[in-house]
Write an enzyme that holds these catalytic residues in place. Structure first.
Site, PDB file in Angstrom:
ATOM      1  N   LYS A   1     -24.545 -28.773  33.979  1.00  0.00           N
ATOM      2  CA  LYS A   1     -25.264 -29.717  33.116  1.00  0.00           C
ATOM      3  C   LYS A   1     -25.087 -29.243  31.673  1.00  0.00           C
ATOM      4  O   LYS A   1     -25.947 -28.583  31.101  1.00  0.00           O
ATOM      5  CB  LYS A   1     -26.740 -29.786  33.528  1.00  0.00           C
ATOM      6  CG  LYS A   1     -27.418 -31.030  33.007  1.00  0.00           C
ATOM      7  CD  LYS A   1     -28.724 -31.283  33.716  1.00  0.00           C
ATOM      8  CE  LYS A   1     -29.515 -32.379  33.039  1.00  0.00           C
ATOM      9  NZ  LYS A   1     -28.853 -33.680  32.984  1.00  0.00           N
TER      10      LYS A   1
HETATM   11  N1  PMP Z   1     -26.346 -36.971  37.368  1.00  0.00           N
HETATM   12  C1  PMP Z   1     -26.277 -36.829  36.029  1.00  0.00           C
HETATM   13  C2  PMP Z   1     -24.946 -36.909  35.371  1.00  0.00           C
HETATM   14  C3  PMP Z   1     -27.444 -36.609  35.287  1.00  0.00           C
HETATM   15  O1  PMP Z   1     -27.376 -36.459  33.959  1.00  0.00           O
HETATM   16  C4  PMP Z   1     -28.692 -36.561  35.955  1.00  0.00           C
HETATM   17  C5  PMP Z   1     -29.962 -36.389  35.172  1.00  0.00           C
HETATM   18  N2  PMP Z   1     -30.184 -35.059  34.825  1.00  0.00           N
HETATM   19  C6  PMP Z   1     -28.722 -36.707  37.354  1.00  0.00           C
HETATM   20  C7  PMP Z   1     -27.520 -36.904  38.025  1.00  0.00           C
HETATM   21  C8  PMP Z   1     -29.998 -36.621  38.113  1.00  0.00           C
HETATM   22  O2  PMP Z   1     -30.477 -35.308  38.163  1.00  0.00           O
HETATM   23  P1  PMP Z   1     -32.043 -34.958  38.265  1.00  0.00           P
HETATM   24  O3  PMP Z   1     -32.552 -35.591  39.504  1.00  0.00           O
HETATM   25  O4  PMP Z   1     -32.085 -33.484  38.326  1.00  0.00           O
HETATM   26  O5  PMP Z   1     -32.680 -35.520  37.040  1.00  0.00           O
END
Ligand code: PMP
Length: 290
Positions: free
Chosen positions: A149
């Protein structure tokens, strides 16, 4: 609103990063989007694990322990007297010179923004989203692993621009082999024959904290859940589809590329998982206030 900035709490207007910060110059850094519900931070440990893993993957040493980071998040929420909040935690490579060499950046920049959460309109949940499959492919993991991320979100933003041009709500990205990876800022699930399926992260998806929670919830509800690759054709033919993410929670997608998914209405299993996810967010979490 006070911002945590390199160990201090300072007013929002004073929280500024240098134009020499490599987070800005190169998108060199990592971040998390976290949420608190009713004074409890949802899955904080999992978010911090992902943050430190992302940092490790880009050889960024965060100059704060996990425990210190956890305290910093809680302290910032308390300073702003927030109970239902969105938390943006950012660690950049820090200030360097104009070259991209990270060795020129001795001190990572850490900041934490806590703010009121912007919710999606309720009608999105009631009626479901209309989405498209984007032409922009998800980054290949050998180039920039989507499991990291990082602050480098241009891949997703290019897909988002396509979505905006099409006047749609979200976009589904496939990998270069044509398998469905995820949405631009959410994970994706389909329901087929009463079983839920989400792509393995190797297909090009972030390991979403909400995704993990939904896989768990499916287990407790006796719904079979699988991490399996599927194609766009299989997405078109699914009985139900929904997206998951910290901000969106569990949100139905009812139309893709102009075609109905199932009967074009939010599905029964989607709604059940959504309901149970909402319960979970009220039940568990790290207390902000003693
Ligand atoms: N995929 C991407 C590319 C994202 O940016 C996010 C949001 N953080 C998610 C999936 C979902 O992740 P989460 O459930 O941890 O928010």
């Amino acid at each position: 609103m006070l911002i945590y900035f390199n160990g201090e709490l300072i007013p929002k207007e004073e929280a500024k990063v240098s134009v020499y910060d490599h987070g800005l110059l190169y998108g060199d850094g990592v971040f998390e989007g976290i949420r608190s519900y009713n004074g409890k931070v949802f899955r904080l440990a999992q978010h911090l694990n992902r943050l430190y893993n992302s940092a490790l993957a880009i050889a960024l040493k965060i100059p704060l322990s996990r425990e210190g980071m956890r305290e910093a998040v809680l302290k910032t929420l308390r300073a702003n007297k927030l109970r239902n909040a969105y938390i943006r935690l950012v660690v950049t490579r820090g200030i360097g010179d104009l070259g991209l060499d990270p060795r020129k950046c001795p001190k990572p920049t850490i900041f934490i923004i806590t703010d009121k959460i912007k919710l999606y309109p309720e009608e999105f949940y009631e009626n479901g989203l209309e989405v498209i499959v984007t032409k922009t492919k998800r980054n290949i993991k050998e180039a920039l692993n989507p499991e990291i991320k990082s602050l480098n979100y241009l891949n997703n933003i290019l897909a988002r621009i396509e979505v905006n041009r099409a006047g749609m709500a979200e976009g589904i990205m496939t990998n270069v082999e044509g398998y469905v990876a995820e949405a631009t800022a959410d994970n994706i699930f389909i329901v087929r024959d009463k079983e839920v399926i989400t792509p393995p992260t190797e297909m090009g998806a972030l390991r979403g904290i909400t995704r993990d929670a939904v896989l768990e919830i499916a287990g407790t509800l006796g719904i079979k859940a699988h991490e399996l690759p599927f194609t766009v054709k299989e997405l078109y033919g699914a009985d139900e589809c929904f997206l998951t993410g910290t901000a969106a929670e569990v949100i139905p997608a009812v139309k893709v590329d102009g075609k109905n998914i199932g009967d074009g209405k939010p599905g029964e299993i989607t709604l059940k998982l959504r309901e149970e996810f909402r319960r979970l967010t009220q039940r568990e979490g790290t207390p902000v206030y003693k």
